[in-house]
Motif scaffolding. Structure first.
Motif, PDB file in Angstrom:
ATOM      1  N   ILE A 121       0.834  -1.202   0.000  1.00 28.59           N
ATOM      2  CA  ILE A 121       0.000   0.000   0.000  1.00 28.59           C
ATOM      3  C   ILE A 121       0.870   1.253   0.000  1.00 28.59           C
ATOM      4  N   SER A 122       1.983   1.200   0.720  1.00 27.44           N
ATOM      5  CA  SER A 122       2.854   2.379   0.866  1.00 27.44           C
ATOM      6  C   SER A 122       3.384   2.864  -0.484  1.00 27.44           C
ATOM      7  N   ILE A 123       3.776   1.926  -1.345  1.00 27.55           N
ATOM      8  CA  ILE A 123       4.283   2.314  -2.661  1.00 27.55           C
ATOM      9  C   ILE A 123       3.187   2.987  -3.476  1.00 27.55           C
ATOM     10  N   ALA A 124       1.983   2.420  -3.442  1.00 28.28           N
ATOM     11  CA  ALA A 124       0.862   3.008  -4.182  1.00 28.28           C
ATOM     12  C   ALA A 124       0.543   4.406  -3.659  1.00 28.28           C
ATOM     13  N   VAL A 125       0.544   4.553  -2.327  1.00 35.47           N
ATOM     14  CA  VAL A 125       0.278   5.863  -1.731  1.00 35.47           C
ATOM     15  C   VAL A 125       1.376   6.853  -2.102  1.00 35.47           C
ATOM     16  N   GLY A 126       2.617   6.387  -2.110  1.00 36.25           N
ATOM     17  CA  GLY A 126       3.729   7.265  -2.487  1.00 36.25           C
ATOM     18  C   GLY A 126       3.594   7.774  -3.910  1.00 36.25           C
ATOM     19  N   ILE A 127       3.241   6.879  -4.829  1.00 38.21           N
ATOM     20  CA  ILE A 127       3.033   7.281  -6.223  1.00 38.21           C
ATOM     21  C   ILE A 127       1.872   8.270  -6.319  1.00 38.21           C
ATOM     22  N   LEU A 128       0.807   8.004  -5.564  1.00 36.73           N
ATOM     23  CA  LEU A 128      -0.352   8.903  -5.555  1.00 36.73           C
ATOM     24  C   LEU A 128       0.028  10.294  -5.054  1.00 36.73           C
ATOM     25  N   LEU A 129       0.811  10.354  -3.977  1.00 38.73           N
ATOM     26  CA  LEU A 129       1.203  11.651  -3.417  1.00 38.73           C
ATOM     27  C   LEU A 129       2.094  12.435  -4.380  1.00 38.73           C
ATOM     28  N   VAL A 130       3.067  11.752  -4.962  1.00 42.49           N
ATOM     29  CA  VAL A 130       3.939  12.425  -5.931  1.00 42.49           C
ATOM     30  C   VAL A 130       3.119  12.897  -7.128  1.00 42.49           C
ATOM     31  N   GLY A 131       2.238  12.027  -7.605  1.00 44.09           N
ATOM     32  CA  GLY A 131       1.386  12.393  -8.733  1.00 44.09           C
ATOM     33  C   GLY A 131       0.513  13.592  -8.422  1.00 44.09           C
ATOM     34  N   ALA A 132      -0.049  13.621  -7.207  1.00 44.49           N
ATOM     35  CA  ALA A 132      -0.915  14.737  -6.812  1.00 44.49           C
ATOM     36  C   ALA A 132      -0.133  16.046  -6.726  1.00 44.49           C
ATOM     37  N   LEU A 133       1.083  15.988  -6.203  1.00 47.51           N
ATOM     38  CA  LEU A 133       1.915  17.195  -6.111  1.00 47.51           C
ATOM     39  C   LEU A 133       2.258  17.740  -7.498  1.00 47.51           C
ATOM     40  N   VAL A 134       2.636  16.850  -8.393  1.00 49.53           N
ATOM     41  CA  VAL A 134       2.980  17.275  -9.750  1.00 49.53           C
ATOM     42  C   VAL A 134       1.742  17.793 -10.474  1.00 49.53           C
ATOM     43  N   ALA A 135       0.615  17.116 -10.282  1.00 54.61           N
ATOM     44  CA  ALA A 135      -0.627  17.554 -10.921  1.00 54.61           C
ATOM     45  C   ALA A 135      -1.057  18.921 -10.400  1.00 54.61           C
ATOM     46  N   TYR A 136      -0.856  19.145  -9.106  1.00 52.12           N
ATOM     47  CA  TYR A 136      -1.188  20.460  -8.534  1.00 52.12           C
ATOM     48  C   TYR A 136      -0.296  21.542  -9.138  1.00 52.12           C
ATOM     49  N   ALA A 137       1.000  21.228  -9.277  1.00 51.72           N
ATOM     50  CA  ALA A 137       1.914  22.184  -9.900  1.00 51.72           C
ATOM     51  C   ALA A 137       1.513  22.460 -11.346  1.00 51.72           C
ATOM     52  N   LYS A 138       1.075  21.411 -12.043  1.00 52.74           N
ATOM     53  CA  LYS A 138       0.618  21.562 -13.422  1.00 52.74           C
ATOM     54  C   LYS A 138      -0.632  22.448 -13.478  1.00 52.74           C
ATOM     55  N   LYS A 139      -1.548  22.260 -12.533  1.00 52.54           N
ATOM     56  CA  LYS A 139      -2.765  23.069 -12.472  1.00 52.54           C
ATOM     57  C   LYS A 139      -2.415  24.533 -12.230  1.00 52.54           C
ATOM     58  N   GLN A 140      -1.477  24.778 -11.321  1.00 55.51           N
ATOM     59  CA  GLN A 140      -1.047  26.149 -11.039  1.00 55.51           C
ATOM     60  C   GLN A 140      -0.370  26.773 -12.253  1.00 55.51           C
ATOM     61  N   GLN A 141       0.302  25.936 -13.008  1.00 57.34           N
ATOM     62  CA  GLN A 141       1.040  26.405 -14.172  1.00 57.34           C
ATOM     63  C   GLN A 141       0.120  26.733 -15.339  1.00 57.34           C
ATOM     64  N   THR A 142      -0.968  25.975 -15.474  1.00 54.31           N
ATOM     65  CA  THR A 142      -1.866  26.143 -16.622  1.00 54.31           C
ATOM     66  C   THR A 142      -3.278  26.508 -16.174  1.00 54.31           C
ATOM     67  N   ASN A 143      -4.118  25.503 -15.925  1.00 54.97           N
ATOM     68  CA  ASN A 143      -5.491  25.757 -15.495  1.00 54.97           C
ATOM     69  C   ASN A 143      -6.014  24.567 -14.696  1.00 54.97           C
ATOM     70  N   ASN A 144      -7.198  24.715 -14.102  1.00 51.52           N
ATOM     71  CA  ASN A 144      -7.763  23.676 -13.235  1.00 51.52           C
ATOM     72  C   ASN A 144      -8.038  22.377 -13.978  1.00 51.52           C
ATOM     73  N   GLU A 145      -8.360  22.476 -15.262  1.00 46.91           N
ATOM     74  CA  GLU A 145      -8.689  21.279 -16.046  1.00 46.91           C
ATOM     75  C   GLU A 145      -7.482  20.380 -16.277  1.00 46.91           C
ATOM     76  N   ALA A 146      -6.286  20.885 -16.000  1.00 50.57           N
ATOM     77  CA  ALA A 146      -5.077  20.094 -16.241  1.00 50.57           C
ATOM     78  C   ALA A 146      -4.775  19.121 -15.105  1.00 50.57           C
ATOM     79  N   PHE A 147      -5.468  19.261 -13.972  1.00 50.63           N
ATOM     80  CA  PHE A 147      -5.123  18.450 -12.791  1.00 50.63           C
ATOM     81  C   PHE A 147      -5.332  16.961 -13.041  1.00 50.63           C
ATOM     82  N   ILE A 148      -6.528  16.567 -13.471  1.00 51.02           N
ATOM     83  CA  ILE A 148      -6.838  15.137 -13.647  1.00 51.02           C
ATOM     84  C   ILE A 148      -5.970  14.500 -14.730  1.00 51.02           C
ATOM     85  N   PRO A 149      -5.820  15.109 -15.913  1.00 49.42           N
ATOM     86  CA  PRO A 149      -4.935  14.505 -16.916  1.00 49.42           C
ATOM     87  C   PRO A 149      -3.503  14.334 -16.415  1.00 49.42           C
ATOM     88  N   ALA A 150      -3.011  15.343 -15.678  1.00 49.30           N
ATOM     89  CA  ALA A 150      -1.648  15.246 -15.147  1.00 49.30           C
ATOM     90  C   ALA A 150      -1.545  14.135 -14.110  1.00 49.30           C
TER      91      ALA A 150
END
Length: 204
Positions: A121-150
């Protein structure tokens, strides 16, 4: 993206993959390589560094193939579902499905009888957290619609790229491949808008 920017993206990601793999390799196998540093075996250190860097180049190419494949899939998804919200909903379902699978099937096929499921579970959660951080940065960089695709790219595509190490199920190889993939995928995702912006600026 023009050919110059594509070449720039290719080689910068290639370099990043090699460096991140070399660093990760020395960390995950420190018990093996510590003697090289304690004895100041420069030739041995350089040899390991070159080998790890070369492996990292392969990981980087896998990452870039996955990135451009996802760009194509994303366009197909938008065309098929004809709605950003619907396509995003499909991506969320796929994210949950893949995260569940990476825990359930790895535990089922590789865990010893009575072993804890927490490491899986820890590895899956780690990937999820990293993915969420990068997706949030992508959203801040572009727009809100970019979060889920990222988020989809950082989780689903990364895990697909990670399959060779998952099949081996060696802990060292798991981390040796996962970290560079996450680094390269995050880099490509976040640098692409900057490259496109530079291209538009030069045109104007």
């Amino acid at each position: 993206m023009n050919s110059r920017n594509w070449v720039r993206l290719f080689f910068s990601t290639l370099l990043l993959g090699g460096i991140s793999t070399a660093i990760t390799g020395f960390i995950v196998r420190w018990d093996k390589y510590e003697s090289l540093f304690s004895s100041m075996d420069v030739a041995g250190i350089l040899l390991v560094l070159v080998l790890l860097f070369g492996v990292g180049l392969i990981f980087s190419i896998i990452s870039q193939m996955g990135f451009f494949a996802y760009l194509t899939v994303h366009r197909f998804g938008l065309g098929i579902f004809r709605s950003v919200s619907l396509w995003n909903a499909v991506q969320v379902v796929l994210i949950l499905f893949v995260l569940f699978d990476i825990v359930y099937f790895r535990y089922r096929f590789f865990a010893e009888p009575g072993a804890s499921v927490i490491p899986y579970i820890s590895i899956a959660v780690g990937i999820l957290l990293v993915g969420a951080l990068v997706a949030y940065a992508k959203k801040q960089q572009t727009n809100n619609e970019a979060f889920i695709p990222a988020l989809f790219f950082m989780i689903v595509v990364t895990i697909i790229e990670w399959m060779p190490a998952l099949q081996i199920n060696d802990q060292n190889w798991l981390y040796l491949m996962l970290v560079p993939l996450l680094v390269c995928n995050a880099y490509q995702l976040l640098i692409l808008p900057k490259l496109n912006a530079e291209r538009q600026t030069k045109k104007s």
